[in-house]
Structures are given as C-alpha cells and as structure tokens.
Design a protein around this motif. Structure first.
Motif, PDB file in Angstrom:
ATOM      1  N   SER A  83     104.568  42.231  67.532  1.00  0.00           N
ATOM      2  CA  SER A  83     104.302  43.130  68.647  1.00  0.00           C
ATOM      3  C   SER A  83     102.916  42.853  69.204  1.00  0.00           C
ATOM      4  CB  SER A  83     104.403  44.585  68.172  1.00  0.00           C
ATOM      5  OG  SER A  83     104.423  45.472  69.261  1.00  0.00           O
ATOM      6  N   LEU A  84     102.800  42.861  70.526  1.00  0.00           N
ATOM      7  CA  LEU A  84     101.553  42.478  71.188  1.00  0.00           C
ATOM      8  C   LEU A  84     100.972  43.661  71.950  1.00  0.00           C
ATOM      9  CD1 LEU A  84     102.755  39.028  72.576  1.00  0.00           C
ATOM     10  CD2 LEU A  84     101.540  39.481  70.445  1.00  0.00           C
ATOM     11  N   GLY A  85      99.954  44.287  71.378  1.00  0.00           N
ATOM     12  CA  GLY A  85      99.300  45.416  72.031  1.00  0.00           C
ATOM     13  C   GLY A  85      98.222  44.931  72.985  1.00  0.00           C
ATOM     14  N   GLU A  86      98.459  45.095  74.258  1.00  0.00           N
ATOM     15  CA  GLU A  86      97.594  44.517  75.287  1.00  0.00           C
ATOM     16  C   GLU A  86      96.136  44.938  75.150  1.00  0.00           C
ATOM     17  OE1 GLU A  86      97.135  41.880  78.342  1.00  0.00           O
ATOM     18  OE2 GLU A  86      99.029  42.406  77.402  1.00  0.00           O
ATOM     19  N   LYS A  90      93.001  40.856  69.923  1.00  0.00           N
ATOM     20  CA  LYS A  90      91.970  39.905  70.339  1.00  0.00           C
ATOM     21  C   LYS A  90      92.412  38.481  70.008  1.00  0.00           C
ATOM     22  CE  LYS A  90      87.852  42.864  69.880  1.00  0.00           C
ATOM     23  NZ  LYS A  90      86.505  42.973  69.274  1.00  0.00           N
ATOM     24  N   PRO A  91      91.942  37.474  70.786  1.00  0.00           N
ATOM     25  CA  PRO A  91      91.075  37.607  71.960  1.00  0.00           C
ATOM     26  C   PRO A  91      91.818  38.069  73.210  1.00  0.00           C
ATOM     27  CG  PRO A  91      91.592  35.308  71.608  1.00  0.00           C
ATOM     28  CD  PRO A  91      92.204  36.058  70.460  1.00  0.00           C
ATOM     29  N   THR A  92      93.140  37.855  73.261  1.00  0.00           N
ATOM     30  CA  THR A  92      93.964  38.318  74.366  1.00  0.00           C
ATOM     31  C   THR A  92      95.411  38.236  73.937  1.00  0.00           C
ATOM     32  OG1 THR A  92      94.768  37.805  76.604  1.00  0.00           O
ATOM     33  CG2 THR A  92      93.822  35.991  75.383  1.00  0.00           C
ATOM     34  N   ALA A  93      96.222  39.193  74.356  1.00  0.00           N
ATOM     35  CA  ALA A  93      97.636  39.202  73.978  1.00  0.00           C
ATOM     36  C   ALA A  93      98.349  37.953  74.468  1.00  0.00           C
ATOM     37  CB  ALA A  93      98.309  40.453  74.535  1.00  0.00           C
ATOM     38  N   LYS A 438      93.693  26.907  78.067  1.00  0.00           N
ATOM     39  CA  LYS A 438      93.029  26.247  76.944  1.00  0.00           C
ATOM     40  C   LYS A 438      91.590  26.719  76.771  1.00  0.00           C
ATOM     41  CE  LYS A 438      95.670  21.905  77.541  1.00  0.00           C
ATOM     42  NZ  LYS A 438      96.325  21.733  76.232  1.00  0.00           N
ATOM     43  N   GLY A 439      90.944  27.110  77.846  1.00  0.00           N
ATOM     44  CA  GLY A 439      89.507  27.335  77.831  1.00  0.00           C
ATOM     45  C   GLY A 439      89.036  28.577  77.126  1.00  0.00           C
ATOM     46  N   TYR A 440      89.890  29.589  77.000  1.00  0.00           N
ATOM     47  CA  TYR A 440      89.403  30.828  76.373  1.00  0.00           C
ATOM     48  C   TYR A 440      89.547  30.827  74.853  1.00  0.00           C
ATOM     49  CZ  TYR A 440      88.297  35.804  76.177  1.00  0.00           C
ATOM     50  OH  TYR A 440      87.712  37.019  75.919  1.00  0.00           O
ATOM     51  N   PRO A 441      90.692  30.446  74.227  1.00  0.00           N
ATOM     52  CA  PRO A 441      91.993  30.109  74.802  1.00  0.00           C
ATOM     53  C   PRO A 441      92.851  31.354  74.990  1.00  0.00           C
ATOM     54  CG  PRO A 441      92.069  29.754  72.451  1.00  0.00           C
ATOM     55  CD  PRO A 441      90.676  30.250  72.760  1.00  0.00           C
ATOM     56  N   GLY A 442      93.906  31.186  75.807  1.00  0.00           N
ATOM     57  CA  GLY A 442      94.847  32.269  76.004  1.00  0.00           C
ATOM     58  C   GLY A 442      94.837  32.900  77.384  1.00  0.00           C
ATOM     59  N   MET A 443      93.893  32.526  78.260  1.00  0.00           N
ATOM     60  CA  MET A 443      93.902  32.969  79.650  1.00  0.00           C
ATOM     61  C   MET A 443      93.828  34.487  79.770  1.00  0.00           C
ATOM     62  SD  MET A 443      96.591  31.672  82.531  1.00  0.00           S
ATOM     63  CE  MET A 443      96.152  31.646  84.260  1.00  0.00           C
ATOM     64  N   ARG A 536      92.257  24.528  63.258  1.00  0.00           N
ATOM     65  CA  ARG A 536      93.454  24.751  62.456  1.00  0.00           C
ATOM     66  C   ARG A 536      94.242  25.936  63.010  1.00  0.00           C
ATOM     67  NH1 ARG A 536      93.342  29.114  59.451  1.00  0.00           N
ATOM     68  NH2 ARG A 536      94.905  28.333  57.982  1.00  0.00           N
ATOM     69  N   GLY A 537      95.424  26.148  62.451  1.00  0.00           N
ATOM     70  CA  GLY A 537      96.200  27.337  62.734  1.00  0.00           C
ATOM     71  C   GLY A 537      96.838  27.384  64.103  1.00  0.00           C
ATOM     72  N   TYR A 538      97.338  28.578  64.428  1.00  0.00           N
ATOM     73  CA  TYR A 538      98.083  28.760  65.664  1.00  0.00           C
ATOM     74  C   TYR A 538      97.246  28.469  66.903  1.00  0.00           C
ATOM     75  CZ  TYR A 538     100.392  30.971  69.583  1.00  0.00           C
ATOM     76  OH  TYR A 538     100.950  31.197  70.819  1.00  0.00           O
ATOM     77  N   ALA A 539      95.979  28.911  66.922  1.00  0.00           N
ATOM     78  CA  ALA A 539      95.136  28.687  68.102  1.00  0.00           C
ATOM     79  C   ALA A 539      94.990  27.201  68.387  1.00  0.00           C
ATOM     80  CB  ALA A 539      93.769  29.332  67.923  1.00  0.00           C
ATOM     81  N   ASN A 540      94.883  26.387  67.334  1.00  0.00           N
ATOM     82  CA  ASN A 540      94.802  24.945  67.521  1.00  0.00           C
ATOM     83  C   ASN A 540      96.091  24.404  68.128  1.00  0.00           C
ATOM     84  OD1 ASN A 540      95.493  22.086  66.085  1.00  0.00           O
ATOM     85  ND2 ASN A 540      93.324  22.208  66.633  1.00  0.00           N
ATOM     86  N   MET A 541      97.236  24.880  67.631  1.00  0.00           N
ATOM     87  CA  MET A 541      98.520  24.456  68.190  1.00  0.00           C
ATOM     88  C   MET A 541      98.641  24.873  69.650  1.00  0.00           C
ATOM     89  SD  MET A 541     102.378  25.237  66.805  1.00  0.00           S
ATOM     90  CE  MET A 541     102.432  26.960  67.318  1.00  0.00           C
ATOM     91  N   PHE A 542      98.160  26.078  69.967  1.00  0.00           N
ATOM     92  CA  PHE A 542      98.205  26.566  71.340  1.00  0.00           C
ATOM     93  C   PHE A 542      97.438  25.628  72.266  1.00  0.00           C
ATOM     94  CE2 PHE A 542      96.815  29.025  74.965  1.00  0.00           C
ATOM     95  CZ  PHE A 542      97.880  29.864  75.249  1.00  0.00           C
ATOM     96  N   ILE A 543      96.219  25.296  71.887  1.00  0.00           N
ATOM     97  CA  ILE A 543      95.380  24.431  72.721  1.00  0.00           C
ATOM     98  C   ILE A 543      96.014  23.055  72.902  1.00  0.00           C
ATOM     99  CG2 ILE A 543      93.144  23.247  72.839  1.00  0.00           C
ATOM    100  CD1 ILE A 543      91.983  25.723  71.353  1.00  0.00           C
TER     101      ILE A 543
END
Length: 571
Positions: A83-86, A90-93, A438-443, A536-543
């Motif tokens: 679940s994503l609480g807007e 953090k850092p952004t949903a 990519k820059g924040y990441p997550g826009m 590492r982790g999900y944030a790395n995969m996202f970028i």
C-alpha cells in the motif's frame, strides 16, 4: 457452448496429493469442501493500511464486497498487497508504484483466482493495481475508496487544494500556528481520499471512463452508505464477469483510452493521469503517445466545476449527477460502443444520466472554462515533451518570456527559495532540476514550487515554474512538468543557467531555451551525471530500468502485454 474451465480448478480441482495439499490448508479457516468444487474464486486485492489514510476504511469495504460475491455464488478470498500512502511514504510514493504493480501481478498470477476486485484509493494504489492486473489479464474490476467529505474552516468549505493557500498565508503571518493546526484538523474530516479532483479522484474517474468500474465509482463519497452498496454490487458483478469470461483485454482497447483522455479533460483532472495511463497502455501492449493527450483533449472544455480547476468538490459533483452526467455532456465526442465491466457499453451506462446542478456540471456550449485537458509542449528544452494544465494556469502567463532562476536539486531549492537576497522578479521563470524519474529518484510532486517569500509578500500569486518532476493533482498554477529527457540523464534542462531566457508559448505548444546549439554543446562538456548513492536494492533497480516521463515511468521489462501462466507445481 462448452463452459470455460475455471482457473482456480488448476489448484482446487486436482485429485491425489496436489489437490489434497491445495485444499487442506485452506480448510483451516473453516471453509467447507463444496466451496472448492467449482465456485468462482474471487480475489479481493486490498490496499488497506493505517499508513495509507485514504485506504484505512477498506476493511469494511472489503466485507461489503464479500457479501456480494457470496450472494452471486462465488468464493471470496481477500489478500493484501503493498500500500502506498501518498503523504507518508518517503522519498515519494511514485518510486514504489512499479514495485506495488509487480506485487499485484505476481500475487494474482501465483494464486488460484478466477477474477479480481482491485480495492484502491490513494493516488498510486489505483494505477499500480491496474498495471499489475493488466499484466495477468483475468476478469478484473476496480472499486475505489471514494472522496472524503469537504472540510469546514472559518465557515467555508475546504479541501486539499487549500493547503497551498494556507501555507502562503502562514508564511505571511496571516494565519497563526493555532489556526494552521485547526485548519489541518478540519480539512480531513472523514474517511476517503482528497476531496478535490486531485490525483486520487482523477484515477477513480480514469477507471470508470476506461470501463473498469461501475457507474458512479468515481464520485460517491467514502462516508456515504452508497459506497458500501456499490461494493456489494461489485462483488456480484465480478462473479458474472468470470462466468462470462470478460477480461481486461476485452475492456481496455485503444478507444477506451481515448475516452479516458477526453473525460479527464472535461474534469480538469491531474497531470499525473498522463504518466499512469501511458503505463497502463504499455502493460496492455496498446500504442499510446504523449501527443495523444493533447490531440484528444484539444476541443474538450472544462465541464466539471471542481477544484483545483474549478470551485467545488467531488462530493458536490456526485450530488449534481456524478461522472455519468459529465460524460453525457461530451457524449458526442466519446466512443460510446466501448465495453465496460457490467457488460454494457459506455453509451448504455450514461444514457439515463441527469445533471441536477448546472453550477457543477456545464455543457459544451456553456463550459466553466474554454481551456482544459493537457497541453503537451515541445522545444529544445523538452524534445520528448513536457506537460501543462491550462485550466489551472493564470491566463496572462500562458504566453511568457522570462529569465531563469535555477535550482540544481530539491535541497538547493529548499535552502534558497525564501532567501531575501534571491535574485528573482515576478517575470522570472523558476527552474528546478533533477527531480525526474531517475534524478530524485521517483519523480516527486515538487513541480509546483512555492512563490519566493519576497514576491509573495508583494502580492505575487503565480509565476512560470518548470521542472522534470510532477505536481500534486490538488496543485495549481502555471507549472510546466514532466520535462523529458530529464536533467539527470543529460537532457537540456540540465544545461540551463541563471539568467537564460526561456519562452513559454502554450498556444503554439512550445517551450524554448533561448540558447544556441553551439553554446549548449559547450555546456554539455561540463555535464556530470548525478551519483545518488543507490548501489543496491529496489531503488537501484528503479534507476537502471525506469523509462522517461513521456513513456509512463514504467520499467522497460514490464511492457508489452500479459506474461505466461506459471505451470509448475512445487509439491
């Protein structure tokens, strides 16, 4: 005609050891044997979480769905997904939308489900659930949580869009700390998501106009007993969908996406709509481009008088006739033959819709604003596109030329925006870099930058603001968003310097950095990509795998239609 074998029977209909194992452990919940003998198994995909306040009432709503499923002869099984609480995450949903969609896809694919009801409310829960379900393509429908009731403060109705006004008044000393606290307590006075036509209600309207939800799904308030009645009817409907084998691919066609774009224009819906609809289309393998949002909304004015583009709230829109009444006003533009989850066409669903209040719902001949929808801009600053919502802008700024005041990232912006020595005028163009995918990441939703305090105190209420980020659907102002390619990967936005002249021309759909190609090439030699430190982790995969704004900010490996069923058993 031979009845289609239920998908769940691949689990529960087996004989021998495998069937024993699949059924036996389910029976520890008290389910009798006959439930496993051919009843449609309906998954209730629930994003309930106390960390997601918009969805915190979903336990009760799920019970209402179950009553409908039982009544129709189905077998309801509730399961949770991320679940994503807007407002809390953090850092952004948006960073986790794709992760939640993967959770949904694999939860549906891996379990014995014949049909699914997606329960979603808060901004990113709706697109993530639809994206995930689209990649599996079984009978699916959406049940939104509904908007909260409008707040009351100092004798006036308030909603999330008023947040920006309260912040400005607080900064100017016009609102005390005690009044500020009182306002925040008054604003969110009931269950549900944001009261204006923010991203949450825009997403609810999106699924209704796509045909994935029952009529009135978008506007019935969360606190209204009719929301639970709709949940009950959704439970009945999903069982019928399974028996008719009515899948998402039967509903989500190119025409239904065009309908959604036109309806969003009539509502003055969130700019976030673009990114999410593009991502859903990509999951279905349907060609949709950012230019389509301009093309199909170009001649649709603002029909619904709802904040932030209008004056009222989604609750009021429901009393005035709801989304069906809005759609009926633009029915001459819509594809009325598109199929919906209840087996009827969009045209049939809105045929008897009635407007009860012309203060809330206008007409094509007498709209509330002539400009609505999404303006897609192109130019050397955004060769792949940028977006702007004309209905939320100051008309005099739709044609504007000003000098850039540049913030290199969000920290730079926060540290300097209220600096009394900031070299800025009302004609300046505020530029925020490195808040893209990519820059924040997550826009993140930081594109509607606050007016510098020095100008705010002088009475300036709006300025041209541009960034590669997003803004809240409750936000407003002359804000250019989603600049693509983003600064972090070397888009021309990264090369903008203080004092550069920028020309915004919404009528001609252009955004131009008045710097020559040779100068830009020289500046590019000094460009260095950001190192965000995510190794590492999900944030790395996202970028590594996220696409740009004009492509939906989805993962490159998740596009292109539904994946295969898992065939192997572990037993």
């Amino acid at each position: 005609m031979e009845e289609k074998k239920l998908r769940s029977q691949e689990w529960f209909g087996r004989k021998g050891k495998d069937g024993f194992i699949y059924r036996a452990w389910m029976k520890n919940q008290g389910f009798p044997n006959h439930l496993f003998e051919g009843k449609p198994v309906i998954g209730i995909c629930n994003t309930f979480s106390e960390l997601t306040p918009c969805n915190a009432h979903f336990r009760d709503l799920a019970d209402a769905v179950k009553r409908g499923v039982w009544e129709a002869g189905g077998f309801p099984l509730e399961f949770p997904v991320m679940s994503l609480g807007e407002c809390t995450i953090k850092p952004t949903a948006m960073l986790f939308r794709n992760l939640a969609s993967m959770d949904v896809e694999e939860s549906i694919r891996a379990n014995p489900l014949d049909g699914v009801i997606l329960m979603c409310g808060c901004d990113k829960t709706t697109p993530s659930l639809v994206m995930g379900a689209a990649s599996v393509n079984i009978p699916t429908m959406v049940l939104s949580g509904g908007p909260m009731l409008a707040g009351r403060f100092k004798g006036k109705k308030i909603g999330t869009s008023d947040l920006w006004r309260f912040v400005e008044e607080f900064k100017k000393g016009e609102l005390s700390q005690e009044e500020f606290i009182a306002a925040e307590s008054a604003m969110a006075r009931s269950i549900g998501h944001c009261a204006p036509m923010g991203t949450a209600s825009t997403m609810a309207a999106m699924v209704e106009s796509l045909g994935l939800a029952l009529p009135d799904n978008a506007t019935i308030p969360a606190a209204d007993s009719r929301r639970k009645a709709m949940a009950h009817m959704a439970g009945i409907n999903i069982v019928e969908m399974v028996r008719s084998d009515r899948k998402m691919s039967d509903i989500l066609t190119r025409k239904s996406f065009e309908n959604a774009i036109m309806v969003n224009a009539a509502l003055g819906g969130s700019t976030n709509f673009i990114i999410h609809l593009l991502a859903i289309a990509g999951r279905m393998g349907i060609e949709l481009s950012i230019e389509d949002f301009d093309r199909f909304s170009a001649d649709i004015p603002l029909i619904a008088n709802v904040q932030p583009s209008g004056e009222h709230f989604v609750e009021d829109l429901f009393y005035a006739g709801g989304l069906p009444a809005v759609m009926k006003e633009i029915s001459g533009k819509l594809h009325l033959d598109t199929l919906t989850v209840n087996g009827k066409t969009i045209g049939e669903n809105i045929q008897k819709a009635v407007c009860y209040d012309r203060e809330l719902i206008g007409t094509l001949e007498k709209p509330f604003k002539p400009e609505s929808g999404i303006a897609v801009l192109k130019g050397n600053l955004c060769p792949n596109g940028a977006v702007l919502k004309p209905s939320a802008c100051t008309p005099s700024l739709l044609q504007h030329r000003g000098q850039a005041v540049v913030f290199e990232d969000i920290d730079d912006y926060k540290s300097r925006i209220d600096d009394p020595n900031l070299d800025v005028t009302a004609d300046s163009v505020l530029v925020l870099k490195n808040v893209g995918p990519k820059g924040y990441p997550g826009m993140p939703e930081v594109g509607n930058m606050q007016i510098p305090f020095r100008l705010l105190s002088q009475g300036v209420k709006d300025m041209v603001r541009i960034s590669d980020g997003r803004m809240s659907g409750t936000g407003y102002g002359t804000v250019v968003l989603h600049i693509s390619p983003e600064a972090a990967i070397g888009g021309n936005l990264a090369l903008v310097q203080n004092g550069d002249w920028i020309h915004l021309d919404v009528q001609n759909r252009s955004l131009t950095l008045e710097v020559g190609d040779e100068e830009l090439a020289e500046r590019r030699l000094g460009f260095k990509p950001l190192d965000l430190g995510y190794a590492r982790g999900y944030a790395n995969m996202f970028i590594q795998h996220v696409t740009q704004a004009h492509e939906g900010v989805d993962f490159d490996f998740l596009k292109g239609g539904s994946g295969p069923e898992v065939k192997r058993d572990s037993h």
